[in-house]
Design an enzyme around this catalytic site. Structure first.
Site, PDB file in Angstrom:
ATOM      1  N   CYS A  62      54.676  27.165  51.530  1.00  0.00           N
ATOM      2  CA  CYS A  62      54.176  26.270  52.570  1.00  0.00           C
ATOM      3  C   CYS A  62      54.131  24.935  52.266  1.00  0.00           C
ATOM      4  CB  CYS A  62      52.617  26.801  52.860  1.00  0.00           C
ATOM      5  SG  CYS A  62      52.462  28.584  53.744  1.00  0.00           S
ATOM      6  N   GLU A  63      55.295  24.507  52.108  1.00  0.00           N
ATOM      7  CA  GLU A  63      55.389  23.048  51.868  1.00  0.00           C
ATOM      8  C   GLU A  63      56.942  22.579  52.172  1.00  0.00           C
ATOM      9  OE1 GLU A  63      53.381  20.753  50.162  1.00  0.00           O
ATOM     10  OE2 GLU A  63      52.009  22.598  49.261  1.00  0.00           O
ATOM     11  N   TYR A  95      61.238  16.411  40.389  1.00  0.00           N
ATOM     12  CA  TYR A  95      61.972  15.419  39.975  1.00  0.00           C
ATOM     13  C   TYR A  95      63.260  14.911  40.927  1.00  0.00           C
ATOM     14  CZ  TYR A  95      60.363  17.067  35.274  1.00  0.00           C
ATOM     15  OH  TYR A  95      59.637  17.496  34.187  1.00  0.00           O
ATOM     16  N   GLY A 147      66.606  21.562  23.520  1.00  0.00           N
ATOM     17  CA  GLY A 147      66.202  22.884  24.180  1.00  0.00           C
ATOM     18  C   GLY A 147      66.845  23.149  25.137  1.00  0.00           C
TER      19      GLY A 147
END
Length: 489
Positions: free
Chosen positions: A405-406, A378, A314
């Site tokens: 907001c991270e 990941y 894929g």
């Protein structure tokens, strides 16, 4: 040349921060004479002007060519060893009706793993017989729909599914072809969350439990046992894991052949692609040749016929075909004090702040983890280039940050851009065709970006971007009148 000490060891300081590494970009991407990145003749600035940013930009001819190369490579290599192959496009990487048509026109089958993915494939007009249905927790409704529509094969993931699929097939007066997914125990060299054949995880059943499961499948007249299936993980560069998995599956197949035919063997997918210039991905032609060699060799050693081999690429088909296009908003130069380590035997073994200070340039864009969560999920690495111009400025170490907001909302952890990168510049992040749109979210109420396909100088939307109106349309608390009118006493 001054190397920024904050740069990871693998990142090469470029002589030219405008250069496009061919291993990372799709085959029809290049810089124009004026310095813009263009795909199939359409420039980044033209794409941004017509469709806005953020934007997923797909090189359609590249997808079609990779799909065709996969099918032709496996066809020719397994014909060489006296068998044949089935190449399934793993729809979870990215699936739309257009992509489904492109890959089936190239001769591929499609692997789906939910009722929604099945619906997309059917809406694209794909022959159900060319579909495989995966999933570790298929609902009864999903199983019933797959059987009733004539899906070519259902991958049984647990013993409890045997009776469920058999009952649905009997109800629809159909003999349903099935494969049995096995956990081969092979530990692929990849991220922990991408390794799918280790013992302690949710997919498949163990090799030891397989004989009883196969006997149970064969006991149902409504089931047709096609063969075994394994998938050892994703984004894998080495062939060792595939070799070992094939050996274990074929050894089991030799035992199971005593009680009946097993025409096929599915070895899964997970073939890696280049996200950065230092990634060394195996060409699909090499993958096909190695698979054919190991399967033929093991079958000869075991004295069994070479089965039809199925694979499920894929990412390797759609991943390199796409780049994400963003606009730069703000830029910050952040001074970072490097840690220093005490001498051996010191009373203070932990690192402490040292005297050296380095600068990391934070470049914030109008997208982020809502359109590419892989770096946060990941720790995935990506590359980046200025898309709307060339620059002679010295390279500067940058970190491409999203607008959410991270603090972990990072799209590119580390790369070099010309030091004069400025608000309003367009940035292109390559190799975002797989698992970016598929994993996209509406975090902070951002609409998911549009997907645009470009071919022969023409660009068109293949998945419409979401608007604020789209997001609000699902909010059941909004009435046709104003909120103030509704809440008035």
């Amino acid at each position: 040349m001054t190397v920024n000490p904050l740069a990871p060891p693998w990142l090469v300081h470029p002589r030219d921060a405008n250069e496009l590494a061919t291993s990372v970009w799709s085959r029809n991407v290049a810089r124009t004479a004026s310095g813009e990145i263009a795909v199939a003749g359409v420039t980044a600035s033209a794409l941004a002007a017509e469709f806005g940013t953020p934007l997923y930009v797909v090189d359609e001819a590249d997808v079609r060519a990779r799909a065709l190369a996969a099918r032709e490579s496996f066809d020719s290599e397994f014909a060489r060893v006296g068998s044949s192959a089935k190449v399934y496009y793993a729809g979870k990487a990215f699936l739309s009706t257009e992509v489904a048509r492109w890959v089936t026109e190239a001769g591929l089958y499609i692997d789906v793993c939910s009722g929604g993915e099945l619906a997309v494939a059917l809406a694209a007009g794909v022959d159900p017989a060319r579909l495989g249905f995966h999933g570790n927790n298929k609902s009864l409704a999903e199983i019933d729909r797959a059987v009733s529509t004539g899906v070519g094969v259902i991958v049984i993931d647990s013993v409890i599914e045997i009776d469920r699929v058999a009952d649905a097939a009997a109800r629809h007066h159909r003999q349903q072809p099935v494969r049995l997914r096995l956990n081969s125990g092979v530990h692929a060299h990849t991220h922990e969350y991408l390794a799918t054949a280790r013992e302690d995880q949710k997919f498949g059943i163990t090799l030891g439990d397989a004989p009883a499961a196969v006997a149970a499948i064969r006991s149902h007249d409504s089931l047709d046992f096609l063969g075994l299936h394994s998938h050892i993980g994703s984004q894998i560069f080495e062939s060792d894991g595939f070799v070992e998995s094939a050996k274990r599956l074929l050894a089991l197949q030799a035992e199971l052949l005593v009680d009946g035919p097993i025409p096929e063997l599915n070895l899964g997918g997970g073939f890696g692609i280049a996200y950065t210039s230092v990634d060394d991905a195996m060409p699909i032609e090499v993958v096909a040749a190695r698979f054919a060699d190991i399967v033929a060799s093991e079958c000869a050693r075991l004295g069994i016929p070479v089965p039809i081999v199925a694979v499920e690429p894929g990412r390797a088909i759609v991943g390199p075909s796409t780049f994400s296009l963003y606009e730069v908003g703000t830029i910050k130069d952040v001074e970072v004090t490097l840690p220093s380590f005490p001498a051996p035997g010191s009373s203070f073994p932990e690192p402490v702040d040292g005297g050296e200070v380095a600068t990391r340039k934070y470049v914030s864009i109008d997208g982020g983890m809502s359109d590419n969560v892989r770096p946060a999920l990941y720790g995935a690495d990506y590359s980046v280039r200025i898309a709307n111009r060339n620059s002679d400025a010295d390279p500067a170490l940058v970190r491409i940050a999203g607008k959410h907001c991270e603090s972990g909302d990072i799209v590119v952890h580390a790369d070099y851009l010309p030091g004069d990168v400025t608000p309003g510049d367009l940035l292109a992040v390559p190799a975002t065709g797989a698992y970016c749109w598929s994993l996209a979210s509406n975090y902070n109420y951002l609409g998911r970006p549009a997907v645009v396909a470009v071919r022969d100088g023409h660009a068109r939307v293949i998945v419409r971007g979401e608007t604020e109106a789209d997001l609000l349309s699902r909010d059941a608390g909004i009435s046709t009148g104003s909120m103030n009118d509704r809440d008035a006493p």
